[in-house]
Design a protein around this motif. Structure first.
Motif, short mmCIF file in Angstrom:
data_model
loop_
_atom_site.label_atom_id
_atom_site.label_comp_id
_atom_site.label_asym_id
_atom_site.label_seq_id
_atom_site.Cartn_x
_atom_site.Cartn_y
_atom_site.Cartn_z
N GLU A 665 17.87 51.66 39.17
CA GLU A 665 18.65 51.91 40.37
C GLU A 665 19.33 50.64 40.85
O GLU A 665 20.49 50.65 41.27
CB GLU A 665 17.77 52.50 41.47
N ALA A 666 18.60 49.50 40.80
CA ALA A 666 19.21 48.23 41.21
C ALA A 666 20.35 47.85 40.26
O ALA A 666 21.40 47.37 40.70
CB ALA A 666 18.14 47.13 41.23
N ALA A 667 20.13 48.07 38.97
CA ALA A 667 21.20 47.80 37.99
C ALA A 667 22.40 48.71 38.24
O ALA A 667 23.56 48.29 38.10
CB ALA A 667 20.66 47.98 36.58
N HIS A 668 22.11 49.96 38.61
CA HIS A 668 23.19 50.92 38.89
C HIS A 668 24.06 50.43 40.03
O HIS A 668 25.30 50.51 39.97
CB HIS A 668 22.57 52.28 39.23
N ILE A 669 23.45 49.92 41.07
CA ILE A 669 24.22 49.42 42.21
C ILE A 669 25.11 48.26 41.78
O ILE A 669 26.29 48.18 42.17
CB ILE A 669 23.27 48.99 43.35
N MET A 670 24.59 47.35 40.96
CA MET A 670 25.37 46.21 40.50
C MET A 670 26.57 46.67 39.66
O MET A 670 27.70 46.19 39.85
CB MET A 670 24.49 45.26 39.69
N VAL A 671 26.34 47.60 38.75
CA VAL A 671 27.42 48.07 37.88
C VAL A 671 28.47 48.82 38.70
O VAL A 671 29.68 48.61 38.51
CB VAL A 671 26.87 48.98 36.77
N MET A 672 28.03 49.66 39.62
CA MET A 672 28.98 50.46 40.39
C MET A 672 29.78 49.62 41.38
O MET A 672 30.91 49.96 41.72
CB MET A 672 28.25 51.59 41.11
N MET A 673 29.20 48.52 41.84
CA MET A 673 29.98 47.62 42.70
C MET A 673 31.18 47.07 41.92
O MET A 673 32.30 47.02 42.43
CB MET A 673 29.10 46.49 43.21
N ALA A 674 30.92 46.65 40.69
CA ALA A 674 32.01 46.14 39.84
C ALA A 674 33.00 47.26 39.53
O ALA A 674 34.22 47.05 39.53
CB ALA A 674 31.43 45.54 38.56
N PHE A 675 32.50 48.46 39.27
CA PHE A 675 33.37 49.60 38.93
C PHE A 675 34.26 49.97 40.12
O PHE A 675 35.48 50.16 39.96
CB PHE A 675 32.53 50.80 38.52
N LYS A 676 33.69 50.06 41.30
CA LYS A 676 34.47 50.47 42.47
C LYS A 676 35.52 49.43 42.83
O LYS A 676 36.63 49.77 43.25
CB LYS A 676 33.53 50.72 43.66
N GLU A 677 35.18 48.15 42.68
CA GLU A 677 36.17 47.10 42.94
C GLU A 677 37.34 47.23 41.96
O GLU A 677 38.50 47.11 42.33
CB GLU A 677 35.51 45.72 42.82
N GLY A 678 37.00 47.47 40.69
CA GLY A 678 38.05 47.64 39.69
C GLY A 678 38.87 48.88 39.92
O GLY A 678 40.10 48.88 39.73
N LEU A 679 38.22 49.97 40.32
CA LEU A 679 38.92 51.23 40.55
C LEU A 679 39.91 51.10 41.71
O LEU A 679 41.03 51.64 41.66
CB LEU A 679 37.90 52.33 40.86
N LYS A 680 39.50 50.37 42.73
CA LYS A 680 40.40 50.15 43.87
C LYS A 680 41.67 49.41 43.43
O LYS A 680 42.76 49.71 43.90
CB LYS A 680 39.65 49.35 44.94
N ASN A 681 41.51 48.47 42.52
CA ASN A 681 42.65 47.69 42.06
C ASN A 681 43.57 48.48 41.14
O ASN A 681 44.78 48.29 41.12
CB ASN A 681 42.18 46.42 41.33
N ILE A 682 42.97 49.38 40.34
CA ILE A 682 43.76 50.12 39.35
C ILE A 682 44.89 50.91 40.00
O ILE A 682 46.00 50.98 39.48
CB ILE A 682 42.84 51.07 38.55
N PHE A 683 44.63 51.48 41.16
CA PHE A 683 45.64 52.32 41.82
C PHE A 683 46.42 51.56 42.88
O PHE A 683 47.11 52.16 43.70
CB PHE A 683 44.98 53.55 42.42
N SER A 684 46.31 50.22 42.88
CA SER A 684 47.10 49.43 43.83
C SER A 684 47.75 48.27 43.10
O SER A 684 48.71 48.44 42.38
CB SER A 684 46.22 48.95 44.99
N TYR A 685 47.17 47.07 43.24
CA TYR A 685 47.80 45.88 42.66
C TYR A 685 47.68 45.83 41.14
O TYR A 685 48.48 45.18 40.48
CB TYR A 685 47.17 44.62 43.25
N GLY A 686 46.67 46.49 40.59
CA GLY A 686 46.43 46.36 39.17
C GLY A 686 47.02 47.46 38.31
O GLY A 686 46.74 47.52 37.11
N LYS A 687 47.83 48.35 38.88
CA LYS A 687 48.32 49.48 38.08
C LYS A 687 49.26 49.03 36.98
O LYS A 687 49.46 49.75 36.00
CB LYS A 687 49.00 50.51 38.98
N PHE A 688 49.83 47.83 37.12
CA PHE A 688 50.71 47.34 36.07
C PHE A 688 49.91 46.87 34.86
O PHE A 688 50.24 47.16 33.72
CB PHE A 688 51.57 46.18 36.60
N ASP A 689 48.83 46.13 35.10
CA ASP A 689 48.07 45.53 34.00
C ASP A 689 46.86 46.35 33.56
O ASP A 689 46.44 46.26 32.42
CB ASP A 689 47.58 44.13 34.40
N TYR A 690 46.29 47.12 34.46
CA TYR A 690 44.99 47.73 34.19
C TYR A 690 45.02 49.25 34.05
O TYR A 690 43.99 49.85 33.75
CB TYR A 690 43.98 47.34 35.29
#
Length: 802
Positions: A665-690
């Motif tokens: 569960e602790a590992a899940h929180i760490m992975v999902m924090m990275a995933f959610k940060e990346g997901l937020k960028n994909i549909f905003s500033y990162g849609k060109f590169d990511y």
């Protein structure tokens, strides 16, 4: 109209001025996103277009973009060393000859390799070799050139990988896995590879021949023109209607833009070969390619630079009381022409008269030898000691005024069209533009009470700072980039490092940790160096020429990658100076690296910061990568494929968690924090590169992610939330049942690890497919509420390219 810069009575008004007719602005959408409305009726998709986008999707390689970018930067560096404003070497033909001679070893290795690939293809056709032998060539072939640079070796390695993909796609076409047509499916491998290697040779020979300064026009539209022959009729490129006003001047292409366009052109031509229906299509495509690449390169002129120097000279020659309007009238049209900005045909001369008349009145108090020398002394006091004191005092003042005038004119294309029809409103906009430019490029020249009344007349709240031109190098005629006249010492806290975003929306804390080995766990002191770009001085040139700054001063990727976009948020949190931030908008600055006039960047000088390298088992060391998320929405196959790359630091932290009992569960929180940060960028500033989109109505390649803007924001938000929920549920199951897989990937001698997350036929995915095709009538409530029936997660060591 009030402005402290207006040292004279109210401006003259035209009493009986005939109003200009209202001209409606017309914007031309990309022809590849301009599709017919379906009004609820599903539109059939062309099978050939489907095969085309599938092939281009499989051929695309982000790593090859980086290798091409590095090669173009190396070429730029080489040409600048041998290009001089004076003497016989200021000769484009001679410079081309030098460039071709320098790259001859690489061209020889490249052509030899291509010939070997074709030979193996013919031998496979004649049953003298197997396809496995050909695939082995891509991994085992060694380039033997002893004169190759590291950048050239990496680029040749990228070519091997590119042709491995080409053969893989050709195999799928032959087996019918990609329905590209019977002609190519039945064709022999040798002739196919011969035509594709011919395309690569032609493309790359043109790149090395024309050089970085002469590239783009012909490569820019090649991918679109080839794609347009295959895509549905509603999406084919159409001549853009002539608009009376160009709202915003286009920005110059960065080296990264050019690299991406070259790869898109290569992939488009390759896809054309693999989707041809007969021999005639091959011949027609090759003829068009030959014609496009043989067009004369665009002329490389320095018209604006020469005009700028002449304008400064004309201002220097004016006496006290002289009218600067004739000089402004000569200079202003050249600036607007360089911006590719067209004033409306009706009233063009009147608007030009308003512009030059008002700017002349604004700069009159600074004109004349006495006023100019006084301003120059102020500039020298602020650090503008260019070549020597005499030169600085003679030119600094008028050079600064010319800078203010030019940057005022540069803001005119951003004015709404109705402003150009109303003199009083136009004058107010010009005064505001002038005040913004003066705040940046002039020292404090007004009484203190003026700044107290209008704080926006200064960019800084607490410091007396101004931007100054770095003198051009011996190889340049154009002015250099700008630097702030003060290095600002401050501290970075964990909160600030997490809140500030760099390119692609990546948190600054992640960049510092993964790229420079700096973990911001407490306040750390930093020195902030600020830069402003010019059209001929992008991040590569700024980093290369900043030789006095520790950590910069070279042309390597490890240097220029440390320049970050100076958004108002970054300027405010770092230095409490939001006014120093880039004025082009947060999304425009964070989305991708730009090379236009006026983008601002910062560099952090930190004790102990070192670029982090990784030494793979084979090859030379490479820069470590930071944690990031990439996504591919494949509407052709109905799949969502995401890759969450965990940097070495994050990978080891997650693996350490999983080694302990009941810590999934602790590992899940760490992975999902990275995933959610990346997901937020994909549909905003990162849609060109990511973000990449594979759809029959979207041109594939580097820019495909921008098509997500066709989907209404509320649908995109719902989809983003659904991806987070789907991934979270799948991830906890993976971490509980297959923790050993992730731990094994983390223990491998690689840089970090990759988690590949896939969903097949997710619910309501077809709804987004129809929206990208122009059908908005099928929107319903409660979308994306169900979980996909098929999902998978795989862990693998290192950064996995598509």
């Amino acid at each position: 109209m009030e402005s402290p810069f207006l040292h004279f009575p109210n401006l003259e008004r035209e009493v009986n001025a005939e109003p200009l007719p209202v001209v409606k602005e017309t914007y031309t959408e990309s022809p590849f996103l301009n599709v017919n409305k379906l009004y609820g009726k599903p539109q059939g998709f062309d099978k050939k277009a489907e095969a085309y986008v599938t092939i281009m999707n499989e051929l695309h390689d982000d790593e090859f973009n980086e290798q091409m970018e590095d090669l173009l930067n190396e070429m730029k560096d080489f040409r600048e060393k041998y290009n001089s404003r004076d003497g016989y070497m200021n000769n484009e033909v001679y410079t081309r000859q030098l460039t071709q001679s320098y790259y001859q070893p690489m061209i020889r290795e490249m052509n030899s390799y291509f010939d070997k690939v074709v030979q193996y293809g013919h031998e496979v056709d004649n049953n003298l070799r197997t396809v496995t032998d050909l695939e082995t060539l891509f991994s085992d072939h060694e380039f033997s050139g002893t004169d190759l640079t590291d950048v050239q070796e990496q680029f040749l390695g990228g070519l091997k990988k590119a042709f491995k993909k080409v053969v893989g796609v050709a195999k799928k076409v032959g087996k019918g896995a990609i329905a590209a047509g019977k002609f190519v499916a039945k064709a022999a491998l040798g002739p196919i590879l011969s035509r594709i290697t011919g395309i690569f040779k032609k493309f790359l020979a043109g790149v090395l021949k024309d050089g970085i300064n002469l590239l783009p026009g012909k490569y820019r539209t090649l991918a679109q023109s080839l794609a347009g022959k295959l895509l549905p009729a509603s999406m084919r490129p159409q001549p853009a209607p002539v608009a009376p006003v160009t709202p915003v001047a286009p920005e110059p292409d960065s080296t990264r833009d050019i690299a991406e366009d070259i790869q898109d052109g290569l992939n488009a031509a390759t896809a054309q070969v693999l989707t041809a229906e007969n021999e005639m299509e091959w011949q027609l495509m090759e003829a068009e390619l030959e014609q496009s690449l043989d067009e004369a390169p665009e002329e490389n002129t320095e018209v604006l630079s020469v005009a700028r120097q002449r304008f400064v000279q004309q201002l220097n020659e004016l006496e006290d009381g002289d009218n600067p309007q004739p000089a402004v009238e000569q200079f202003a049209p050249i600036v607007t022409t360089a911006l590719r900005f067209a004033l409306p045909l009706l009233g063009k001369e009147r608007v030009k008269s308003w512009l030059t008349s008002l700017i002349s009145k604004l700069i009159t108090p600074f004109i004349g030898k006495d006023n100019s020398q006084m301003l120059s002394r102020l500039m020298v006091d602020k650090g503008f000691t260019m070549l020597n004191l005499e030169t600085a005092e003679g030119n600094a003042g008028t050079t600064a005024i010319a800078e203010v005038v030019e940057n005022t004119i540069r803001q005119v294309p951003e004015f709404p069209s109705y402003v150009l029809e109303d003199r009083q409103l136009f004058e107010r906009y010009i005064v505001q533009a002038f005040e913004k430019s003066a705040a940046a490029y002039l020292p404090d020249v007004l009484p203190e009470k003026a700044y107290d009344a209008q704080p926006e007349l200064r960019e800084s709240n607490e410091r007396s700072v101004v931007w100054k031109n770095e003198p051009p190098s011996a190889e340049e005629a154009a002015p250099g980039y700008k630097v702030l006249n003060e290095v600002i010492e401050t501290e970075i806290t964990p909160y600030i490092a997490n809140e500030i975003k760099t390119f692609g929306g990546i948190p600054l804390s992640v960049f510092l940790r993964d790229k420079l080995g700096i973990s911001v766990n407490s306040s750390i002191p930093v020195k902030v160096h600020l830069f402003e770009s010019s059209p001929r001085n992008d991040l590569f040139q700024i980093a290369k020429k900043a030789k006095r700054i520790r950590g910069l001063g070279n042309a390597s990727r490890s240097a220029w990658m440390q320049l970050h976009p100076l958004t108002s948020v970054a300027a405010g949190l770092l230095m409490r100076e939001p006014g120093l931030g880039c004025r082009r908008g947060k999304e425009n600055c964070l989305g991708k690296r730009k090379s236009a006039q006026g983008h601002r960047y910062y560099y952090l000088e930190i004790d102990g910061a070192r670029p982090q390298y990784f030494q793979p088992a084979k090859g030379k060391q490479v820069l470590r990568k930071h944690t990031s998320l990439k996504a591919r929405l494949n509407f052709v196959t109905g799949e969502i494929n995401m890759q969450l790359f965990l940097s070495e630091s994050d990978a080891q932290a997650v693996a350490a968690c999983l080694r302990k009992k009941n810590q999934s569960e602790a590992a899940h929180i760490m992975v999902m924090m990275a995933f959610k940060e990346g997901l937020k960028n994909i549909f905003s500033y990162g849609k060109f590169d990511y973000l990449k989109i594979v759809h029959q109505h979207v041109v594939p390649g580097s820019h495909s992610g921008m098509a997500i803007d066709k989907v209404p924001p509320m649908i995109t938000r719902s989809f983003s939330n659904a991806l987070s929920n789907w991934t979270g549920k799948a991830m906890i199951g993976f971490l509980r049942d297959h923790a050993d897989k992730l731990i094994q990937a983390a223990e491998d001698n690689s840089d970090g690890l990759s988690l590949r997350i896939s969903f097949s036929n997710p619910p309501d995915f077809d709804l987004m497919k129809e929206m990208l095709a122009g059908n908005y009538a099928a929107v319903k409530e409660d979308i994306f509420n169900e979980y996909p029936k098929e999902s998978s997660i795989h862990a693998s060591p290192g950064h996995q390219q598509d």
